[in-house]
Design a protein around this motif. Structure first.
Motif, short mmCIF file in Angstrom:
data_model
loop_
_atom_site.label_atom_id
_atom_site.label_comp_id
_atom_site.label_asym_id
_atom_site.label_seq_id
_atom_site.Cartn_x
_atom_site.Cartn_y
_atom_site.Cartn_z
N HIS A 76 42.15 51.25 49.13
CA HIS A 76 42.32 50.98 48.22
C HIS A 76 42.19 49.06 47.55
O HIS A 76 42.07 48.38 48.17
N ASN A 77 41.58 48.65 46.19
CA ASN A 77 41.83 47.91 46.07
C ASN A 77 42.75 47.42 45.24
O ASN A 77 43.16 47.64 44.74
N PHE A 78 43.62 46.04 45.97
CA PHE A 78 44.69 45.37 45.12
C PHE A 78 44.42 44.80 44.00
O PHE A 78 45.12 44.03 43.62
N GLY A 79 43.04 44.20 44.23
CA GLY A 79 42.64 42.82 43.16
C GLY A 79 43.35 41.69 44.12
O GLY A 79 44.00 41.64 44.95
N ASP A 80 44.32 41.19 42.53
CA ASP A 80 45.48 39.90 43.02
C ASP A 80 46.66 40.35 42.99
O ASP A 80 47.04 38.93 42.90
#
Lengths: 478, 478
Positions: free
Chosen positions: B234-238
């Motif tokens: 998963h990429n959660f960004g910020d």
């Protein structure tokens, strides 16, 4: 080159305040830290890497004795926990209770395992039918939860990591042999790998595990003279088997109860490493357990060829050792201080003049001895230095322990010694718990163990004067 | 020699009842079992040994990419869980709540971790201050608890074992690169070690992880044509960084939010191995993940010299392979059946006639091919056979997957295919969640992923007919 003052100044001297020194080392060596979850720690990479090495080394030794790993649930239904009377009395006051699953209340509340005897018994009850199913020698690596009121990193925390072995056997003799076998695995591991000498012995009934007929222990002495129980092995006899109905049909066609054992060590061992080997500059790791065994520190690394030589050296040494190069922008002095704080057993200093002379300087973390070695024989020399260091650390710890072990034959002498001379006091005991209670009340010391190696120091109990049964190691303990 | 009927009869044929076949194999191969704790399993030695091999192999691959292991608490205070809105909505309905510690009610209840994003965020918020602290690429091996209503061994249980990686980065690009890097580690591992081919792709918004901006997945096809999500990244960004205030001072002296990822695989992978490779005789383990790679079965072992030769062979082969001798009192036929049920990749049959002829018979578990080899070259031959088997198992699974992957361009064709032909259906999609909802309602199938490898099957969404944005793999899933 002088160590960087600021870094080291962050560590309180162990002679000034040992407890603060311990906390400082844990923090500065980046082993673990507090979290928002009261009483629970985060084990950081440097700390966890030590635990991984402990796991790998112990797991290999376990498997050589026929142990197989399994995994059982982390939750224990309340009715299961209550099946063995002594056991539930010992653990119920310190478990955490799960009462809701998702949005619903549970029909029966469950505790997070404080230890897994009850689950293993429930499992064995279904698995064991015949003598052909025996023995079963299972172990699990997991975390457990005990609702401790006061906590200290690695030594006592609400959650900790451990292994718990649980075995079932056809006979009393076999269970007793396994109990002692695993104690010996622990003792050998502590001495050979962690360079920590231990006293092997049996716990008194007062100090034994809830539900055991016999608890054996290895006791180590910390630098401040306090004792640390470092591993235990329990013989349960057939008590749990009767409570859980674990029976098998033996070769003679008779239905019999099994005999059981359990044994465990925890992340507490990391605390022992710190408190046995550490010094005012930080952690000192025995080479056999160190995640990094040597840190190469290039000196004047901006000069041509220095970093290349450092990497070349790393690649050469990596075949045999766990090696890193500190090629960061920090000053060599800062890097030296960091290597010392983190307890990396050796560092290799290499600069332009060393390269010209085809040499490097190996510095031992424990003695700070500097050894100039030719690059042609650095692999052999480093190996020898690490082995010597491992050996010296064990002997130093043994000498410290022996010089802090006292004998007492009168109560006055006992109290005087235990209150004023940090260390173990050996004294005779009548076998009566009342004397243990009195000693604890008078001095806060507890019986650590009745060592396997007994000496007849006198004929009478040091406390009550009645005829003595056993020599006991007494001490103030973590 | 015929296999023992009784043993094999315990396994339902997979064509008759695949679900029952699965349960039978799990039980007969002694991988895991039910416990008194509803929805929780005990993982038995044969199952746990597979998990240990998965751990060792993955952990090595992780560390090659710079991952460091840590350990965070198993409990999460409710206030911490609630900090990120999407995340708490996704997990709150399925967590178990601890409300009492020891004899006291807690001031704030805590859940047993269902996943540890919130704990890692809390930790990183304290640890990360400057760009110099970044990236942090941490992972933990642990168990988690999710209060599932229906459970199946390995595939879905209330407690399961997994690893969860959690990373923080200075830039969006770096976080995205790490997310994809770890997906590739999983995909390579599944193909090379587990012999399971996977489709790499991105989850739709409907199917993505609670709190992520992008979830990538590897999807595998089981023997019965159902899909199994086998690992996610998963990429959660910020988003979490903003909820938890994880900021750092960048090189340009500006205060910025970090970018985060997480990624995990679970004991579910053991379920995948069973359902991709198993057959009516039991488990079939790929050689690279098998705890035992060859079982030596002595034939007529009571005859002089047979057992000695078997042990001699074991000692010779042990240098390179994981080998056992079945020297129990059972008949050879029974031993063959057991080796097959347990999925041991090869067995070596050796009896008096073989010994006389200086040969042995190697039998492959997957094809049952019998290969007579000279004892002089058995090491080389066994190595070749195991490598060939590993390769063949992957290709067989790939052929099965490919022959069970269908394309559909009309809704009628889509529904007809997905309901009657077990497997993946590839079809175009407009990007609208309403179409996913309709497909799920009409067929129970879900979007498995938008594969990285896209094909333009048609110009319109298979469901609504509007312009298509992506080709999607659809399937009925575990």
């Amino acid at each position: 080159m002088a160590k960087d003052k600021k870094l080291v100044e962050g560590i309180t001297s162990m002679d000034v305040d040992f407890a603060q020194w311990y906390t400082d080392v844990v923090k500065k060596a980046e082993l673990c830290d507090y979290t928002s979850v009261k009483g629970c720690m985060v084990i950081k990479p440097a700390g966890y890497a030590i635990w991984e090495n402990i796991q790998n080394e112990l797991d290999r030794r376990f498997k050589e004795t026929g142990v197989e790993n399994v995994y059982l649930p982390m939750l224990i239904p309340e009715s299961l926990l209550q099946k063995e009377k002594d056991h539930v009395e010992g653990f119920a006051p310190e478990v955490a209770w799960v009462t809701h699953g998702g949005l619903e209340p549970l029909q029966e509340r469950m505790c997070v395992r404080p230890t897994s005897e009850t689950l293993f018994c429930d499992f064995y009850q279904k698995e064991v039918h015949s003598y052909r199913d025996l023995p079963k020698v299972y172990n699990q690596w997991c975390s457990v939860l005990r609702w401790e009121k006061t906590t200290r990193p690695f030594l006592r925390s609400r959650e900790f990591l451990w292994q718990e072995g649980h075995t079932v056997h056809a006979t009393e003799e076999e269970a007793e042999a396994r109990t002692q076998q695993m104690l010996n695995v622990y003792a050998d591991f502590c001495e050979q790998v962690l360079a920590i000498p231990v006293i092997k012995g049996r716990k008194t009934d007062k100090e034994k595990f809830a539900g055991a007929i016999a608890t054996y222990t290895i006791e180590a002495l910390m630098h401040d003279g306090k004792a640390l129980q470092s591993g235990t092995s329990h013989n349960f006899g057939d008590g749990f088997a009767k409570a859980f109905g674990i029976q098998f049909t033996d070769k003679d066609n008779q239905l019999k109860y099994v005999h059981q054992t359990s044994w465990g060590v925890t992340t507490r061992l990391i605390g022992a490493i710190i408190m046995v080997h550490g010094d005012d500059s930080g952690l000192v790791l025995p080479p056999r357990i160190a995640p990094v065994q040597t840190m190469i520190v290039p000196v004047a690394q901006h000069k041509e060829g220095v970093l290349d030589k450092a990497y070349e050296l790393r690649d050469k040494l990596s075949r045999q050792f766990k090696v890193k190069v500190d090629d960061s922008e920090k000053s060599p002095g800062w890097k030296f201080a960091e290597q010392e704080i983190k307890g990396i057993p050796t560092r290799i200093e290499i600069g332009p003049k060393d390269i010209e002379a085809n040499q490097a300087v190996i510095v031992r973390r424990d003695t700070r001895e500097k050894i100039v070695v030719s690059l042609d024989e650095i692999e052999t020399k480093l190996g020898e230095i690490l082995e010597t260091m491992q050996h010296d650390m064990l002997e130093k710890a043994r000498a410290h322990r022996d010089s802090h072990t006292y004998d007492a034959t009168t109560y006055e002498e006992f109290v005087e010694t235990i209150n004023n001379k940090p260390g173990f006091v050996r004294a005779m005991w009548c076998g009566d718990q009342a004397c243990e209670d009195k000693i604890k009340e008078d001095t806060t010391a507890t019986s650590r163990c009745m060592p396997f190696e007994q000496h007849q120091l006198s004929g009478t109990c040091v406390c009550c004067g009645k005829p003595a049964k056993k020599m006991v190691y007494w001490g103030k303990a973590y």
